[in-house]
Design a protein around this motif. Structure first.
Motif, PDB file in Angstrom:
ATOM      1  N   ALA A   1    -116.341 -12.524  24.865  1.00 56.00           N
ATOM      2  CA  ALA A   1    -116.711 -13.816  24.281  1.00 56.00           C
ATOM      3  C   ALA A   1    -116.434 -13.839  22.785  1.00 56.00           C
ATOM      4  O   ALA A   1    -115.931 -14.843  22.235  1.00 56.00           O
ATOM      5  CB  ALA A   1    -118.176 -14.123  24.573  1.00 56.00           C
ATOM      6  N   ARG A   2    -116.768 -12.735  22.101  1.00 57.29           N
ATOM      7  CA  ARG A   2    -116.509 -12.656  20.651  1.00 57.29           C
ATOM      8  C   ARG A   2    -115.017 -12.746  20.357  1.00 57.29           C
ATOM      9  O   ARG A   2    -114.591 -13.460  19.434  1.00 57.29           O
ATOM     10  CB  ARG A   2    -117.073 -11.344  20.102  1.00 57.29           C
ATOM     11  CG  ARG A   2    -116.757 -11.084  18.640  1.00 57.29           C
ATOM     12  CD  ARG A   2    -117.324  -9.752  18.173  1.00 57.29           C
ATOM     13  NE  ARG A   2    -116.766  -8.625  18.899  1.00 57.29           N
ATOM     14  CZ  ARG A   2    -115.591  -8.064  18.637  1.00 57.29           C
ATOM     15  NH1 ARG A   2    -114.819  -8.546  17.647  1.00 57.29           N
ATOM     16  NH2 ARG A   2    -115.154  -7.027  19.319  1.00 57.29           N
TER      17      ARG A   2
ATOM     18  N   ARG B   1    -112.653 -14.062  22.256  1.00 58.30           N
ATOM     19  CA  ARG B   1    -112.117 -15.397  22.570  1.00 58.30           C
ATOM     20  C   ARG B   1    -112.479 -16.392  21.469  1.00 58.30           C
ATOM     21  O   ARG B   1    -111.676 -17.273  21.141  1.00 58.30           O
ATOM     22  CB  ARG B   1    -112.631 -15.853  23.935  1.00 58.30           C
ATOM     23  CG  ARG B   1    -111.894 -15.171  25.088  1.00 58.30           C
ATOM     24  CD  ARG B   1    -112.360 -15.607  26.455  1.00 58.30           C
ATOM     25  NE  ARG B   1    -111.448 -15.093  27.482  1.00 58.30           N
ATOM     26  CZ  ARG B   1    -111.679 -15.141  28.788  1.00 58.30           C
ATOM     27  NH1 ARG B   1    -112.806 -15.694  29.237  1.00 58.30           N
ATOM     28  NH2 ARG B   1    -110.800 -14.647  29.648  1.00 58.30           N
ATOM     29  N   ALA B   2    -113.667 -16.252  20.879  1.00 66.67           N
ATOM     30  CA  ALA B   2    -114.026 -17.109  19.745  1.00 66.67           C
ATOM     31  C   ALA B   2    -113.100 -16.834  18.560  1.00 66.67           C
ATOM     32  O   ALA B   2    -112.643 -17.770  17.874  1.00 66.67           O
ATOM     33  CB  ALA B   2    -115.483 -16.880  19.356  1.00 66.67           C
TER      34      ALA B   2
ATOM     35  N   ILE C   1    -109.746 -18.448  19.217  1.00 63.58           N
ATOM     36  CA  ILE C   1    -109.764 -19.897  18.961  1.00 63.58           C
ATOM     37  C   ILE C   1    -109.542 -20.164  17.475  1.00 63.58           C
ATOM     38  O   ILE C   1    -108.720 -21.015  17.096  1.00 63.58           O
ATOM     39  CB  ILE C   1    -111.091 -20.506  19.453  1.00 63.58           C
ATOM     40  CG1 ILE C   1    -111.126 -20.510  20.992  1.00 63.58           C
ATOM     41  CG2 ILE C   1    -111.275 -21.925  18.904  1.00 63.58           C
ATOM     42  CD1 ILE C   1    -112.490 -20.851  21.569  1.00 63.58           C
ATOM     43  N   ASP C   2    -110.255 -19.428  16.623  1.00 62.34           N
ATOM     44  CA  ASP C   2    -110.075 -19.601  15.182  1.00 62.34           C
ATOM     45  C   ASP C   2    -108.643 -19.263  14.760  1.00 62.34           C
ATOM     46  O   ASP C   2    -108.043 -19.981  13.941  1.00 62.34           O
ATOM     47  CB  ASP C   2    -111.053 -18.701  14.422  1.00 62.34           C
ATOM     48  CG  ASP C   2    -112.499 -19.159  14.544  1.00 62.34           C
ATOM     49  OD1 ASP C   2    -112.722 -20.336  14.897  1.00 62.34           O
ATOM     50  OD2 ASP C   2    -113.398 -18.329  14.288  1.00 62.34           O
TER      51      ASP C   2
ATOM     52  N   LEU D   1    -109.819 -23.144  25.113  1.00 61.85           N
ATOM     53  CA  LEU D   1    -111.100 -23.823  24.930  1.00 61.85           C
ATOM     54  C   LEU D   1    -111.767 -24.088  26.278  1.00 61.85           C
ATOM     55  O   LEU D   1    -112.983 -23.933  26.421  1.00 61.85           O
ATOM     56  CB  LEU D   1    -110.889 -25.136  24.166  1.00 61.85           C
ATOM     57  CG  LEU D   1    -110.558 -24.991  22.679  1.00 61.85           C
ATOM     58  CD1 LEU D   1    -110.112 -26.333  22.097  1.00 61.85           C
ATOM     59  CD2 LEU D   1    -111.747 -24.435  21.901  1.00 61.85           C
TER      60      LEU D   1
ATOM     61  N   ALA E   1    -113.094 -20.737  27.590  1.00 58.72           N
ATOM     62  CA  ALA E   1    -114.226 -20.183  26.827  1.00 58.72           C
ATOM     63  C   ALA E   1    -115.511 -20.981  27.030  1.00 58.72           C
ATOM     64  O   ALA E   1    -116.572 -20.555  26.558  1.00 58.72           O
ATOM     65  CB  ALA E   1    -113.876 -20.144  25.341  1.00 58.72           C
ATOM     66  N   LYS E   2    -115.448 -22.106  27.746  1.00 55.54           N
ATOM     67  CA  LYS E   2    -116.665 -22.883  27.972  1.00 55.54           C
ATOM     68  C   LYS E   2    -117.642 -22.077  28.806  1.00 55.54           C
ATOM     69  O   LYS E   2    -117.262 -21.392  29.756  1.00 55.54           O
ATOM     70  CB  LYS E   2    -116.333 -24.175  28.714  1.00 55.54           C
ATOM     71  CG  LYS E   2    -115.635 -25.230  27.885  1.00 55.54           C
ATOM     72  CD  LYS E   2    -115.324 -26.447  28.720  1.00 55.54           C
ATOM     73  CE  LYS E   2    -114.578 -27.511  27.907  1.00 55.54           C
ATOM     74  NZ  LYS E   2    -114.209 -28.671  28.758  1.00 55.54           N
TER      75      LYS E   2
END
Length: 209
Positions: free
Chosen positions: A81-82, A84-85, A88-89, A200, A203-204
């Motif tokens: 999760a970290r 994938r965040a 995204i950035d 996105l 990652a939901k």
């Protein structure tokens, strides 16, 4: 009763599975990212690697997912999760270069040792390196050999840098590289790529409804 030939095949299959499991452990616990190196190191536990039935990369990938499910059920999803965040950035940052996410962060096997791997696209490498320099981002550049299809390969520039404590790896393709992905080292099929919108969606958080 099994024939000697059937028994030999069974023994070879069992040994190949054990090598795949050990290779997966090395990848998950020691951060080995090269599947070929991991399988050779794993095989060395069981005898001379050149005499053993080495598993295919797909078998190692399957064993890695099983290892993560059994032994990293709490930590691995948090790392994923970290990352994938962070991806995204990074994709928003590189938006002018048509970024695509590839590799373990996309496939769901990323862990604490993984980098965010992107494909970016430009016919002018200097434009990209200048963009990083203008934003105060130091990077390392190397060449990466990728198989474009069954008969062709190419050396492409790859840029590595840090975003906070996350490693990012961007392989730079010409613009026409958007049309066809290189071959995946595991499946030997065109590599899966994801746009920012696809990431996105991925990652939901799962719906609880």
């Amino acid at each position: 009763m099994r024939s000697p030939r059937q028994s030999n095949r069974g023994n070879a299959s069992d040994l190949r599975r054990r090598i795949a499991v050990e290779a997966a452990r090395l990848i998950a616990e020691q951060g080995l990212r090269d599947y070929h190196a991991a399988k050779l190191k794993a095989a060395a536990h069981f005898g001379p690697p050149d005499s053993l039935p080495l598993p295919r990369n797909g078998e190692i990938e399957e064993a890695l997912r099983e290892h993560q499910r059994l032994f990293q059920a709490d930590s691995q999803p948090r790392h994923l999760a970290r990352l994938r965040a962070a991806a995204i950035d990074a994709m928003r940052f590189f938006s002018r270069f048509e970024p695509r996410l590839v590799g373990a962060v996309l496939e769901g096997t990323a862990d604490a040792h993984s980098a965010v791997c992107l494909h970016v696209f430009t016919d002018n490498l200097v434009e990209l390196t200048s963009f990083l320099a203008e934003n105060g981002i130091p990077f390392e550049q190397q060449d990466r050999n990728l198989r474009l299809d069954s008969g062709r390969s190419a050396d492409l520039p790859a840029l590595r840098f840090l975003a906070g404590d996350t490693a990012l790896d961007a392989t730079v393709f010409p613009l026409d590289g958007l049309r066809q992905a290189p071959l995946d080292r595991i499946s030997e099929r065109p590599m899966r790529r994801a746009t920012l919108d696809a990431l996105l969606d991925l990652a939901k958080p799962p719906s609880t409804a």
